[in-house]
Design a protein around this motif. Structure first.
Motif, PDB file in Angstrom:
ATOM      1  N   SER A   1       0.812  -1.222   0.000  1.00  0.00           N
ATOM      2  CA  SER A   1       0.000   0.000   0.000  1.00  0.00           C
ATOM      3  C   SER A   1       0.845   1.273   0.000  1.00  0.00           C
ATOM      4  O   SER A   1       0.343   2.347  -0.334  1.00  0.00           O
ATOM      5  N   THR A   2       2.123   1.168   0.326  1.00  0.00           N
ATOM      6  CA  THR A   2       2.997   2.337   0.280  1.00  0.00           C
ATOM      7  C   THR A   2       3.552   2.585  -1.119  1.00  0.00           C
ATOM      8  O   THR A   2       4.185   3.610  -1.342  1.00  0.00           O
ATOM      9  N   HIS A   3       3.325   1.673  -2.044  1.00  0.00           N
ATOM     10  CA  HIS A   3       3.796   1.835  -3.418  1.00  0.00           C
ATOM     11  C   HIS A   3       2.774   2.608  -4.238  1.00  0.00           C
ATOM     12  O   HIS A   3       1.576   2.554  -3.961  1.00  0.00           O
ATOM     13  N   ALA A   4       3.254   3.282  -5.255  1.00  0.00           N
ATOM     14  CA  ALA A   4       2.369   4.059  -6.128  1.00  0.00           C
ATOM     15  C   ALA A   4       1.740   3.215  -7.223  1.00  0.00           C
ATOM     16  O   ALA A   4       0.767   3.635  -7.853  1.00  0.00           O
ATOM     17  N   MET A   5       2.289   2.026  -7.455  1.00  0.00           N
ATOM     18  CA  MET A   5       1.818   1.165  -8.540  1.00  0.00           C
ATOM     19  C   MET A   5       2.270  -0.266  -8.259  1.00  0.00           C
ATOM     20  O   MET A   5       3.114  -0.486  -7.389  1.00  0.00           O
ATOM     21  N   PRO A   6       1.743  -1.252  -8.979  1.00  0.00           N
ATOM     22  CA  PRO A   6       2.186  -2.626  -8.782  1.00  0.00           C
ATOM     23  C   PRO A   6       3.708  -2.743  -8.913  1.00  0.00           C
ATOM     24  O   PRO A   6       4.317  -2.137  -9.799  1.00  0.00           O
ATOM     25  N   THR A   7       4.289  -3.518  -8.000  1.00  0.00           N
ATOM     26  CA  THR A   7       5.741  -3.636  -7.901  1.00  0.00           C
ATOM     27  C   THR A   7       6.141  -5.104  -7.826  1.00  0.00           C
ATOM     28  O   THR A   7       5.539  -5.872  -7.071  1.00  0.00           O
ATOM     29  N   PHE A   8       7.167  -5.448  -8.596  1.00  0.00           N
ATOM     30  CA  PHE A   8       7.631  -6.831  -8.678  1.00  0.00           C
ATOM     31  C   PHE A   8       9.152  -6.847  -8.513  1.00  0.00           C
ATOM     32  O   PHE A   8       9.842  -5.992  -9.072  1.00  0.00           O
ATOM     33  N   ASN A   9       9.658  -7.802  -7.766  1.00  0.00           N
ATOM     34  CA  ASN A   9      11.099  -7.930  -7.541  1.00  0.00           C
ATOM     35  C   ASN A   9      11.620  -9.234  -8.122  1.00  0.00           C
ATOM     36  O   ASN A   9      10.907 -10.241  -8.145  1.00  0.00           O
ATOM     37  N   MET A  10      12.886  -9.192  -8.534  1.00  0.00           N
ATOM     38  CA  MET A  10      13.614 -10.375  -8.973  1.00  0.00           C
ATOM     39  C   MET A  10      14.984 -10.328  -8.318  1.00  0.00           C
ATOM     40  O   MET A  10      15.675  -9.304  -8.391  1.00  0.00           O
ATOM     41  N   VAL A  11      15.390 -11.413  -7.697  1.00  0.00           N
ATOM     42  CA  VAL A  11      16.733 -11.489  -7.140  1.00  0.00           C
ATOM     43  C   VAL A  11      17.672 -11.891  -8.277  1.00  0.00           C
ATOM     44  O   VAL A  11      17.469 -12.909  -8.942  1.00  0.00           O
ATOM     45  N   LEU A  12      18.690 -11.066  -8.506  1.00  0.00           N
ATOM     46  CA  LEU A  12      19.675 -11.318  -9.560  1.00  0.00           C
ATOM     47  C   LEU A  12      20.713 -12.322  -9.059  1.00  0.00           C
ATOM     48  O   LEU A  12      20.796 -12.595  -7.859  1.00  0.00           O
TER      49      LEU A  12
ATOM     50  N   ASN B   1      23.738 -12.376  -8.190  1.00  0.00           N
ATOM     51  CA  ASN B   1      24.654 -12.066  -7.088  1.00  0.00           C
ATOM     52  C   ASN B   1      23.933 -11.599  -5.830  1.00  0.00           C
ATOM     53  O   ASN B   1      24.560 -11.156  -4.881  1.00  0.00           O
ATOM     54  N   GLY B   2      22.610 -11.651  -5.815  1.00  0.00           N
ATOM     55  CA  GLY B   2      21.861 -11.235  -4.642  1.00  0.00           C
ATOM     56  C   GLY B   2      21.283  -9.839  -4.729  1.00  0.00           C
ATOM     57  O   GLY B   2      20.475  -9.450  -3.884  1.00  0.00           O
ATOM     58  N   ASN B   3      21.693  -9.050  -5.721  1.00  0.00           N
ATOM     59  CA  ASN B   3      21.069  -7.744  -5.924  1.00  0.00           C
ATOM     60  C   ASN B   3      19.615  -7.947  -6.340  1.00  0.00           C
ATOM     61  O   ASN B   3      19.231  -9.030  -6.792  1.00  0.00           O
ATOM     62  N   VAL B   4      18.813  -6.913  -6.199  1.00  0.00           N
ATOM     63  CA  VAL B   4      17.382  -7.021  -6.481  1.00  0.00           C
ATOM     64  C   VAL B   4      17.002  -6.076  -7.612  1.00  0.00           C
ATOM     65  O   VAL B   4      17.290  -4.881  -7.562  1.00  0.00           O
ATOM     66  N   LEU B   5      16.372  -6.636  -8.628  1.00  0.00           N
ATOM     67  CA  LEU B   5      15.828  -5.859  -9.739  1.00  0.00           C
ATOM     68  C   LEU B   5      14.362  -5.595  -9.420  1.00  0.00           C
ATOM     69  O   LEU B   5      13.598  -6.528  -9.162  1.00  0.00           O
ATOM     70  N   ARG B   6      13.978  -4.324  -9.385  1.00  0.00           N
ATOM     71  CA  ARG B   6      12.599  -3.945  -9.083  1.00  0.00           C
ATOM     72  C   ARG B   6      11.950  -3.393 -10.344  1.00  0.00           C
ATOM     73  O   ARG B   6      12.498  -2.523 -11.012  1.00  0.00           O
ATOM     74  N   LEU B   7      10.787  -3.922 -10.649  1.00  0.00           N
ATOM     75  CA  LEU B   7       9.994  -3.473 -11.785  1.00  0.00           C
ATOM     76  C   LEU B   7       8.689  -2.893 -11.266  1.00  0.00           C
ATOM     77  O   LEU B   7       7.955  -3.557 -10.535  1.00  0.00           O
ATOM     78  N   GLN B   8       8.428  -1.653 -11.627  1.00  0.00           N
ATOM     79  CA  GLN B   8       7.153  -1.029 -11.296  1.00  0.00           C
ATOM     80  C   GLN B   8       6.394  -0.798 -12.596  1.00  0.00           C
ATOM     81  O   GLN B   8       6.973  -0.321 -13.584  1.00  0.00           O
ATOM     82  N   ILE B   9       5.124  -1.160 -12.589  1.00  0.00           N
ATOM     83  CA  ILE B   9       4.291  -1.054 -13.784  1.00  0.00           C
ATOM     84  C   ILE B   9       3.135  -0.116 -13.470  1.00  0.00           C
ATOM     85  O   ILE B   9       2.298  -0.403 -12.613  1.00  0.00           O
ATOM     86  N   ASP B  10       3.102   0.994 -14.165  1.00  0.00           N
ATOM     87  CA  ASP B  10       2.058   1.986 -13.933  1.00  0.00           C
ATOM     88  C   ASP B  10       0.765   1.558 -14.626  1.00  0.00           C
ATOM     89  O   ASP B  10       0.757   0.696 -15.509  1.00  0.00           O
ATOM     90  N   PHE B  11      -0.312   2.203 -14.230  1.00  0.00           N
ATOM     91  CA  PHE B  11      -1.608   1.961 -14.836  1.00  0.00           C
ATOM     92  C   PHE B  11      -1.548   2.275 -16.322  1.00  0.00           C
ATOM     93  O   PHE B  11      -0.953   3.276 -16.736  1.00  0.00           O
ATOM     94  N   GLU B  12      -2.173   1.428 -17.123  1.00  0.00           N
ATOM     95  CA  GLU B  12      -2.267   1.727 -18.549  1.00  0.00           C
ATOM     96  C   GLU B  12      -3.127   2.970 -18.748  1.00  0.00           C
ATOM     97  O   GLU B  12      -2.834   3.809 -19.591  1.00  0.00           O
ATOM     98  N   ASP B  13      -4.177   3.098 -17.945  1.00  0.00           N
ATOM     99  CA  ASP B  13      -5.039   4.277 -17.961  1.00  0.00           C
ATOM    100  C   ASP B  13      -4.372   5.351 -17.100  1.00  0.00           C
ATOM    101  O   ASP B  13      -4.423   5.310 -15.875  1.00  0.00           O
TER     102      ASP B  13
END
Length: 108
Positions: free
Chosen positions: A27-38, A40-52
């Protein structure tokens, strides 16, 4: 918490996430958020805004935003933003596999 619970107006994703992403929307995010652990342990974060964009908190920003964080949560570079899902998936693949400038093997 699944993004549909946090963002009920978002609806179903209109794209297929690359394997390895998990829904970390909150609920603190502005849009849907998805993480992937790379690798070496770093984290790739993908945020996808509303199409509308009328539903977006950032209507003048591109729809997709990628960020890389160290395992300790330190942002490792400026966000990579664009409106092309194809370009976004190419960048994800580069960060996963080809150790690009913003790669998973970069030291914080």
């Amino acid at each position: 918490m699944p993004y549909q619970d946090v963002f009920p107006k978002f609806g179903e994703l209109d794209l297929v996430l690359p394997p390895g992403f998990s829904d970390v929307s909150h609920s603190t995010h502005a849009m849907p958020t998805f993480n992937m652990v790379l690798p070496n342990g770093n984290v790739l974060r993908l945020q996808i805004d509303f199409e509308d964009k009328a539903l977006s908190k950032f209507p003048n920003q591109p729809r997709f935003c990628l960020s890389v964080f160290s395992a300790g949560g330190i942002r490792m570079h400026d966000d990579i933003q664009n409106n092309s899902w194809i370009e976004t998936t190419i960048i994800v693949r580069g960060l996963q596999e080809f150790h690009t400038v913003h790669s998973s093997n970069r030291e914080p």
